[in-house]
Write a protein that holds these residues in place. Structure first.
Motif, PDB file in Angstrom:
ATOM      1  N   ASP A 116      12.631  -7.937   8.631  1.00 38.81           N
ATOM      2  CA  ASP A 116      13.780  -8.821   8.416  1.00 38.81           C
ATOM      3  C   ASP A 116      14.966  -8.034   7.863  1.00 38.81           C
ATOM      4  OD1 ASP A 116      12.307 -11.098   9.236  1.00 38.81           O
ATOM      5  OD2 ASP A 116      11.361 -11.174   7.262  1.00 38.81           O
ATOM      6  N   ARG A 117      14.693  -7.066   7.033  1.00 37.94           N
ATOM      7  CA  ARG A 117      15.728  -6.153   6.545  1.00 37.94           C
ATOM      8  C   ARG A 117      15.081  -4.849   6.126  1.00 37.94           C
ATOM      9  NH1 ARG A 117      16.795  -6.495   0.640  1.00 37.94           N
ATOM     10  NH2 ARG A 117      15.370  -8.021  -0.298  1.00 37.94           N
ATOM     11  N   ILE A 118      15.859  -3.787   6.197  1.00 36.77           N
ATOM     12  CA  ILE A 118      15.372  -2.457   5.835  1.00 36.77           C
ATOM     13  C   ILE A 118      15.944  -2.082   4.475  1.00 36.77           C
ATOM     14  CG2 ILE A 118      15.467   0.002   6.425  1.00 36.77           C
ATOM     15  CD1 ILE A 118      15.468  -0.820   9.367  1.00 36.77           C
ATOM     16  N   THR A 119      15.064  -1.729   3.552  1.00 38.01           N
ATOM     17  CA  THR A 119      15.496  -1.403   2.193  1.00 38.01           C
ATOM     18  C   THR A 119      15.517   0.111   1.932  1.00 38.01           C
ATOM     19  OG1 THR A 119      13.210  -1.626   1.403  1.00 38.01           O
ATOM     20  CG2 THR A 119      14.625  -3.578   1.265  1.00 38.01           C
ATOM     21  N   GLU A 120      14.880   0.871   2.831  1.00 36.48           N
ATOM     22  CA  GLU A 120      14.864   2.324   2.642  1.00 36.48           C
ATOM     23  C   GLU A 120      14.701   3.023   3.985  1.00 36.48           C
ATOM     24  OE1 GLU A 120      11.667   5.612   1.114  1.00 36.48           O
ATOM     25  OE2 GLU A 120      12.000   3.901  -0.247  1.00 36.48           O
ATOM     26  N   LEU A 121      15.460   4.088   4.181  1.00 29.17           N
ATOM     27  CA  LEU A 121      15.302   4.987   5.315  1.00 29.17           C
ATOM     28  C   LEU A 121      15.226   6.410   4.771  1.00 29.17           C
ATOM     29  CD1 LEU A 121      17.873   3.728   7.996  1.00 29.17           C
ATOM     30  CD2 LEU A 121      15.383   3.668   8.197  1.00 29.17           C
ATOM     31  N   GLY A 130       9.692  10.722   9.606  1.00 31.52           N
ATOM     32  CA  GLY A 130      10.652   9.685   9.255  1.00 31.52           C
ATOM     33  C   GLY A 130       9.940   8.432   8.789  1.00 31.52           C
ATOM     34  N   LYS A 131      10.635   7.651   7.968  1.00 33.34           N
ATOM     35  CA  LYS A 131      10.025   6.446   7.406  1.00 33.34           C
ATOM     36  C   LYS A 131      11.073   5.380   7.166  1.00 33.34           C
ATOM     37  CE  LYS A 131       8.875   6.330   3.004  1.00 33.34           C
ATOM     38  NZ  LYS A 131       8.191   6.581   1.710  1.00 33.34           N
ATOM     39  N   ALA A 132      10.710   4.145   7.476  1.00 33.16           N
ATOM     40  CA  ALA A 132      11.536   2.983   7.136  1.00 33.16           C
ATOM     41  C   ALA A 132      10.691   2.039   6.291  1.00 33.16           C
ATOM     42  CB  ALA A 132      12.019   2.273   8.392  1.00 33.16           C
ATOM     43  N   VAL A 133      11.281   1.557   5.218  1.00 31.40           N
ATOM     44  CA  VAL A 133      10.621   0.560   4.366  1.00 31.40           C
ATOM     45  C   VAL A 133      11.451  -0.709   4.427  1.00 31.40           C
ATOM     46  CG1 VAL A 133       9.799   0.006   2.052  1.00 31.40           C
ATOM     47  CG2 VAL A 133       9.763   2.388   2.840  1.00 31.40           C
ATOM     48  N   GLY A 134      10.787  -1.828   4.615  1.00 32.60           N
ATOM     49  CA  GLY A 134      11.531  -3.075   4.709  1.00 32.60           C
ATOM     50  C   GLY A 134      10.684  -4.268   4.359  1.00 32.60           C
ATOM     51  N   LEU A 135      11.286  -5.434   4.536  1.00 32.06           N
ATOM     52  CA  LEU A 135      10.601  -6.690   4.209  1.00 32.06           C
ATOM     53  C   LEU A 135      10.354  -7.489   5.472  1.00 32.06           C
ATOM     54  CD1 LEU A 135      12.515  -7.792   0.988  1.00 32.06           C
ATOM     55  CD2 LEU A 135      10.250  -6.733   1.133  1.00 32.06           C
ATOM     56  N   GLU A 136       9.141  -7.987   5.585  1.00 29.47           N
ATOM     57  CA  GLU A 136       8.758  -8.909   6.640  1.00 29.47           C
ATOM     58  C   GLU A 136       8.334 -10.186   5.922  1.00 29.47           C
ATOM     59  OE1 GLU A 136       5.333  -8.905   9.979  1.00 29.47           O
ATOM     60  OE2 GLU A 136       6.487  -7.046   9.841  1.00 29.47           O
ATOM     61  N   GLY A 137       9.268 -11.145   5.851  1.00 33.60           N
ATOM     62  CA  GLY A 137       9.049 -12.269   4.946  1.00 33.60           C
ATOM     63  C   GLY A 137       9.193 -11.761   3.532  1.00 33.60           C
ATOM     64  N   ASP A 138       8.171 -11.993   2.708  1.00 36.28           N
ATOM     65  CA  ASP A 138       8.221 -11.469   1.333  1.00 36.28           C
ATOM     66  C   ASP A 138       7.280 -10.288   1.148  1.00 36.28           C
ATOM     67  OD1 ASP A 138       5.834 -12.785   1.577  1.00 36.28           O
ATOM     68  OD2 ASP A 138       6.090 -14.103  -0.159  1.00 36.28           O
ATOM     69  N   GLU A 167       6.360  -6.292   1.717  1.00 34.88           N
ATOM     70  CA  GLU A 167       6.942  -4.982   1.991  1.00 34.88           C
ATOM     71  C   GLU A 167       6.108  -4.258   3.050  1.00 34.88           C
ATOM     72  OE1 GLU A 167       9.023  -2.089  -0.921  1.00 34.88           O
ATOM     73  OE2 GLU A 167       6.951  -1.340  -0.779  1.00 34.88           O
ATOM     74  N   VAL A 168       6.788  -3.696   4.037  1.00 34.18           N
ATOM     75  CA  VAL A 168       6.120  -3.000   5.146  1.00 34.18           C
ATOM     76  C   VAL A 168       6.714  -1.602   5.278  1.00 34.18           C
ATOM     77  CG1 VAL A 168       5.694  -2.992   7.636  1.00 34.18           C
ATOM     78  CG2 VAL A 168       5.672  -5.166   6.372  1.00 34.18           C
ATOM     79  N   VAL A 169       5.844  -0.620   5.509  1.00 33.23           N
ATOM     80  CA  VAL A 169       6.278   0.760   5.721  1.00 33.23           C
ATOM     81  C   VAL A 169       6.027   1.124   7.182  1.00 33.23           C
ATOM     82  CG1 VAL A 169       5.977   3.181   5.077  1.00 33.23           C
ATOM     83  CG2 VAL A 169       5.747   1.388   3.336  1.00 33.23           C
TER      84      VAL A 169
END
Length: 293
Positions: A154-159, A241-249, A251-253
């Protein structure tokens, strides 16, 4: 014909390690002990003069003093017998110098896809007494699988990414980053962005990958932002490379290494056939991602 899964990667050469030294180390590999097993490369076929230059070999794991069970026919009994240099597992691979590319077999309960790069690294570095050489295999990501995972966020909090100068190929989408690395004379670049804002990190990474998947080679109005370029560079096999984000509530890496490109082929391949199939895979990747020398 029994088939197995071959994974694609790029061989990263750092320090004093170069293309010539790497190939020499593959052809004349040392024996490296790891735990209770020995590791080396056998059955090498030097195909560098072929129309598709390649080096084929088997990464092998064996016991200096193994044991086998045999049958004593007159006594109708089984007993253990010593077997010197007992083969435990063997993983065929082919290295393609023109792509710095490698395709290697995943061997269940023997030389899994995460084990092969570590043992290959140990052997190559041991060929030079671990002195001022560094060799790693970085996975080539499957763009479709990587894209699908990123789109689920839903949104990416870290790249973040850690990348190395490519040789001999580079990708058009991250050519600006490649030029930057060259200007700086850097052996590697690490970058990380984080955001705690509601919208997360503002990135075009999914749009850039989608354009590649749709076959678009239209010139970009402006170069991708540096972190997006680094993620793409890592996905092409020149880093992690890595993306950290939210899927609902939750956290997904999402990691580039978790979507590694692969293909099926014989577990006991003819060297020339494996080289041709691997070259077709890397050629297709270069064409799809507009990679150039």
């Amino acid at each position: 014909m029994r088939r197995g899964r071959y994974f694609l990667g790029r061989v990263i050469k750092l320090g004093e390690l170069n293309q010539e030294k790497l190939q020499k180390a593959i052809i004349s590999a040392p024996i490296v002990p790891v735990g209770k097993f020995e590791w080396t490369i056998t059955d090498v076929v030097d195909g560098r003069e072929a129309s598709t230059p390649f080096i084929f070999g088997n990464l092998v794991k064996y016991s200096k003093e193994g044991s086998v069970t045999i049958v004593d026919e007159p006594a109708k009994q089984q007993f253990k017998a010593i077997a010197d240099n007992l083969l435990e597992a063997s993983a065929p691979f082919v290295y393609l110098p023109d792509y710095s590319g490698i395709a290697y077999l995943h061997v269940w309960n023997g030389i899994q896809e995460e084990i092969f790069p570590r043992r290959f690294k140990s052997i190559i570095e041991a060929a030079f007494d671990n002195f001022f050489v560094d060799c790693t295999i970085e996975p080539v990501a499957d763009y479709r699988a990587f894209y699908d995972k990123l789109k689920s966020l839903d949104r990416i909090t870290e790249l973040s990414a850690r990348v190395f100068p490519p040789n001999p190929l580079f990708g058009r989408l991250w050519s600006s980053l490649n030029d930057y690395i060259k200007r700086r004379g850097a052996a590697e670049i690490s970058i990380k962005e984080t955001s705690d804002r509601p919208a997360g990190v503002q990135t075009n990474i999914t749009v850039l990958i989608q354009n590649v998947l749709e076959g678009s080679k239209t010139a970009l109005e402006s170069p991708p932002d540096i972190t997006d370029a680094a993620i793409l560079m890592a996905a092409d096999g020149y880093g992690t490379g890595k993306a950290v984000g939210l899927e609902g509530d939750q956290e997904v890496v999402v990691r580039t290494s978790e979507s590694q490109k692969s293909f099926l082929h014989s577990k006991e391949p003819m060297p020339e056939n494996l080289a041709k199939i691997a070259e077709a895979q890397f050629s297709r990747i270069s064409d799809e991602r507009d990679m150039q020398h």
